[in-house]
Design a protein around this motif. Structure first.
Motif, PDB file in Angstrom:
ATOM      1  N   THR A   1      50.544  43.890  36.954  1.00  0.00           N
ATOM      2  CA  THR A   1      49.671  42.725  37.056  1.00  0.00           C
ATOM      3  C   THR A   1      48.950  42.492  35.732  1.00  0.00           C
TER       4      THR A   1
ATOM      5  N   PHE B   1      46.387  39.432  33.748  1.00  0.00           N
ATOM      6  CA  PHE B   1      45.471  38.349  34.052  1.00  0.00           C
ATOM      7  C   PHE B   1      45.248  37.498  32.804  1.00  0.00           C
TER       8      PHE B   1
ATOM      9  N   TYR C   1      42.614  34.730  31.067  1.00  0.00           N
ATOM     10  CA  TYR C   1      41.276  34.169  31.094  1.00  0.00           C
ATOM     11  C   TYR C   1      41.155  33.108  30.001  1.00  0.00           C
TER      12      TYR C   1
ATOM     13  N   ASP D   1      34.224  46.433  40.816  1.00  0.00           N
ATOM     14  CA  ASP D   1      35.670  46.279  40.938  1.00  0.00           C
ATOM     15  C   ASP D   1      36.246  47.374  41.808  1.00  0.00           C
TER      16      ASP D   1
ATOM     17  N   THR E   1      39.342  48.191  41.771  1.00  0.00           N
ATOM     18  CA  THR E   1      40.447  48.730  40.955  1.00  0.00           C
ATOM     19  C   THR E   1      41.820  48.614  41.600  1.00  0.00           C
TER      20      THR E   1
ATOM     21  N   TYR F   1      31.817  48.886  36.673  1.00  0.00           N
ATOM     22  CA  TYR F   1      32.461  48.864  35.368  1.00  0.00           C
ATOM     23  C   TYR F   1      31.536  48.197  34.349  1.00  0.00           C
TER      24      TYR F   1
ATOM     25  N   SER G   1      30.971  32.391  29.604  1.00  0.00           N
ATOM     26  CA  SER G   1      31.603  33.646  29.990  1.00  0.00           C
ATOM     27  C   SER G   1      33.104  33.435  30.210  1.00  0.00           C
ATOM     28  N   LEU G   2      33.800  34.520  30.433  1.00  0.00           N
ATOM     29  CA  LEU G   2      35.232  34.428  30.690  1.00  0.00           C
ATOM     30  C   LEU G   2      35.467  33.857  32.083  1.00  0.00           C
TER      31      LEU G   2
ATOM     32  N   GLN H   1      41.043  47.807  33.977  1.00  0.00           N
ATOM     33  CA  GLN H   1      41.683  46.654  33.388  1.00  0.00           C
ATOM     34  C   GLN H   1      41.329  46.635  31.898  1.00  0.00           C
TER      35      GLN H   1
ATOM     36  N   ARG I   1      46.402  45.644  33.962  1.00  0.00           N
ATOM     37  CA  ARG I   1      46.001  46.810  34.749  1.00  0.00           C
ATOM     38  C   ARG I   1      47.222  47.681  34.938  1.00  0.00           C
TER      39      ARG I   1
ATOM     40  N   LEU J   1      38.556  33.342  34.851  1.00  0.00           N
ATOM     41  CA  LEU J   1      39.917  33.702  35.206  1.00  0.00           C
ATOM     42  C   LEU J   1      40.729  32.449  35.485  1.00  0.00           C
TER      43      LEU J   1
ATOM     44  N   ALA K   1      45.791  44.192  42.155  1.00  0.00           N
ATOM     45  CA  ALA K   1      45.579  42.758  41.993  1.00  0.00           C
ATOM     46  C   ALA K   1      44.104  42.379  42.025  1.00  0.00           C
ATOM     47  N   SER K   2      43.234  43.366  41.983  1.00  0.00           N
ATOM     48  CA  SER K   2      41.805  43.064  42.040  1.00  0.00           C
ATOM     49  C   SER K   2      41.381  42.279  40.808  1.00  0.00           C
ATOM     50  N   LYS K   3      40.645  41.203  41.012  1.00  0.00           N
ATOM     51  CA  LYS K   3      40.256  40.330  39.913  1.00  0.00           C
ATOM     52  C   LYS K   3      38.834  40.635  39.478  1.00  0.00           C
ATOM     53  N   LEU K   4      38.614  40.678  38.185  1.00  0.00           N
ATOM     54  CA  LEU K   4      37.278  40.874  37.644  1.00  0.00           C
ATOM     55  C   LEU K   4      36.571  39.532  37.536  1.00  0.00           C
TER      56      LEU K   4
ATOM     57  N   PHE L   1      33.461  37.783  35.772  1.00  0.00           N
ATOM     58  CA  PHE L   1      32.482  37.957  34.702  1.00  0.00           C
ATOM     59  C   PHE L   1      31.289  37.050  34.949  1.00  0.00           C
ATOM     60  N   GLY L   2      30.098  37.658  34.963  1.00  0.00           N
ATOM     61  CA  GLY L   2      28.883  36.872  34.989  1.00  0.00           C
ATOM     62  C   GLY L   2      28.489  36.500  33.575  1.00  0.00           C
TER      63      GLY L   2
ATOM     64  N   GLY M   1      43.447  50.727  38.758  1.00  0.00           N
ATOM     65  CA  GLY M   1      42.525  51.344  37.823  1.00  0.00           C
ATOM     66  C   GLY M   1      41.931  50.359  36.843  1.00  0.00           C
TER      67      GLY M   1
END
Lengths: 115, 111
Positions: A32, A34, A36, B91, B93, B34, A43-44, A104, A97, A46, B96-99, B101-102, A102
């Protein structure tokens, strides 16, 4: 370890042309990846999740026909901005990832300027 | 992913410890905390993560409260090169978990 590269680091193109950005995981396999996008002083955000061997999943509001994503191998994903316009000018960042999950890890980013 | 809250900005004198707080009161049991940082015009850099226990690596220390509702990132001896935006993210982890961002904390290290 855990290095992600992007190419090119910056690109300038004319309006209406297409631009391809590559994202590679150099020392691990990533099922996977991603993508951004980051506008100045923001900010970033997605854009999409890229899955090896299958279609990408796009976030709401992101045009899948404009931002083509291909994840042909466990170490490479590409983002193609089709028919780029000045409003597509931004900082594009990929992340990957490890196949087992785990942490990223992020690439250094690609700065796109559309004239 | 659980929402996190961070102060928008902080200053720190070079050589001093920088303590960056983060609130994550709705974090779930399988979510890690994280920390990433983004130096101007670069991609985010992984710093450290933890689940319950405090963690330390060559870059920083992470202190997580016992109830896991907040955490603090500690840069023990801040340098000018630590000036960046620091993001705290919850997260799970999964592959496919998406981060999410604030806005992060903009840390300015000064002489």
């Amino acid at each position: 370890g855990a290095v992600v590269s992007q190419h090119p680091s910056w690109v300038i193109c004319k309006s209406g042309t297409s631009v391809k950005i590559e994202c590679r995981s150099l020392d691990f396999q990533a099922t996977t990846m991603f993508w951004y996008r980051q506008f100045p002083k923001q900010s970033l955000m997605l854009m999409a999740t890229s899955n090896e061997g299958s279609k990408a999943t796009y976030e709401q509001g992101v045009e899948k026909d404009k931002f083509l994503i291909n994840h042909a191998s466990l170490t490479l994903s590409t983002l193609t901005v089709t028919s780029a316009h000045p409003e597509d000018s931004s900082f594009y960042i990929c992340s990957a990832r490890d196949w087992g999950g785990g942490t990223q890890y992020f690439g250094p980013g690609t700065r796109l300027l559309v004239l | 992913d659980a929402k996190t809250t961070q102060p928008p900005s902080m200053d720190c004198a070079e050589g001093r410890a920088a303590n960056l707080p983060c609130n994550h009161s709705t974090i779930s049991g399988n979510e890690y905390v994280y920390w990433y940082r983004q130096i101007h015009s670069q991609g985010p850099q992984y710093i450290i993560h933890g689940l319950k226990n405090n963690e330390t690596n060559e870059m920083a220390s992470l202190i997580i409260t016992e109830d896991r509702k907040s955490s603090t990132l500690i840069l023990p001896h801040a340098t000018l090169r630590d000036t960046a935006v620091y993001y705290c993210i919850a997260d799970n982890t999964g592959t496919a978990s998406k981060l999410t961002f604030g806005t992060g904390t903009r840390l300015q290290v000064t002489l």
